[in-house]
Design a protein around this motif. Sequence first.
Motif, PDB file in Angstrom:
ATOM      1  N   PRO A 124      -5.787   1.422  -2.672  1.00  0.00           N
ATOM      2  CA  PRO A 124      -6.738   2.177  -1.853  1.00  0.00           C
ATOM      3  C   PRO A 124      -8.061   2.345  -2.601  1.00  0.00           C
ATOM      4  N   THR A 224      -7.564   3.921   3.100  1.00  0.00           N
ATOM      5  CA  THR A 224      -6.404   3.288   3.711  1.00  0.00           C
ATOM      6  C   THR A 224      -5.801   4.215   4.769  1.00  0.00           C
ATOM      7  N   THR A 236      -7.520  10.831   4.133  1.00  0.00           N
ATOM      8  CA  THR A 236      -7.941   9.470   4.457  1.00  0.00           C
ATOM      9  C   THR A 236      -9.277   9.538   5.186  1.00  0.00           C
ATOM     10  N   ARG A 246     -12.234   1.366   6.620  1.00  0.00           N
ATOM     11  CA  ARG A 246     -10.889   1.040   6.159  1.00  0.00           C
ATOM     12  C   ARG A 246     -10.909  -0.240   5.327  1.00  0.00           C
ATOM     13  N   SER A 248      -8.852  -2.061   1.448  1.00  0.00           N
ATOM     14  CA  SER A 248      -8.115  -1.872   0.200  1.00  0.00           C
ATOM     15  C   SER A 248      -8.485  -2.997  -0.747  1.00  0.00           C
TER      16      SER A 248
END
Length: 325
Positions: A124, A224, A236, A246, A248
Amino acid sequence: MLKAAGLALLTAGCAGAAAAQGLTATFPTRPVTMVVGFAPGGPADVIARLIAPGLGADLGQPVVVENAGGAGGSLGQGRVMAARADGQTILFGSLAQATIPTLLPRLNFDPLALQAIGMVNEVPMAIIARRDFPAANLAELVALVRREGRGLNLGNAGVGSTSHLCSLLLLATIGSPVTLVPYRGNALVMNDLMAGTLDLGCDQTTNNAGHIQSGTIRAYAITTPDRATALAGVPTTAEAGLPEMRMSGWNMLFAPAGTPGVVVDRLNRALMTVLRDENVLRRMVELGSNPATDARRTPAGGQAFWLAEIARWKPLLEAVGQSPD
């Protein structure tokens, strides 16, 4: 004649199988060099050094981590591409390997000439700031960035790095520019954030979880869908009101294209062994990282994921039009 042809094919097949078995039995013949394309102390380097001892134990030869940082990870990749395709020199790759084909189309090597051995982990990203940054939550941070614009600075580990991509995605999501400050490695970004001379960052949790936990920097959100185990108190981006943000980071082992399949498979088996080690898995979680899924740990699954990442980031990078210095 048919019998003779059949016998010849059978003999050739047996010889090929024997050769493959012999290659597997003798590989590796000396210590394996695992190249990291970023400076020591950064998130890629931390995970590489975590898995290196286990890889070496399984292979029967030491795995030596070599840092070759610079140019958004391309120097490290170039070091591996210049080596023989025999598995003795491999790349501890990252999201940078998905940006190099777009950012640097005129290298002295083909950036697509890599063979995935298997994904190691996914990480993340955390939207972070100096500890006295005047925003209580992500919504206030977004409002402040929109108001101050280029009066704020946001550090990253170099053009094309995971932290740079996270920065670009963040700014594209909130629709406001700031002053982007490229460094030669994540550790340098963290140093300036802790010193208070840098305002913002968007970095992998493997590099900042300890600093967030100790309070030396602030964390506003994790990028994430699920919270990071090591940072359970950090929401988040979806929870904090920025669901479009979003992404990673990830790490993957690569060999040069043309490396014999039996060697790739042998390296993959060693990786699979390491990723079943409870001590390694526990340490990954402590660092804020997640082991790769079973499907992405395979050479085929890793290769497919890598190519998909190249396609994902290409439009954003072309729109920005930046390249490593």
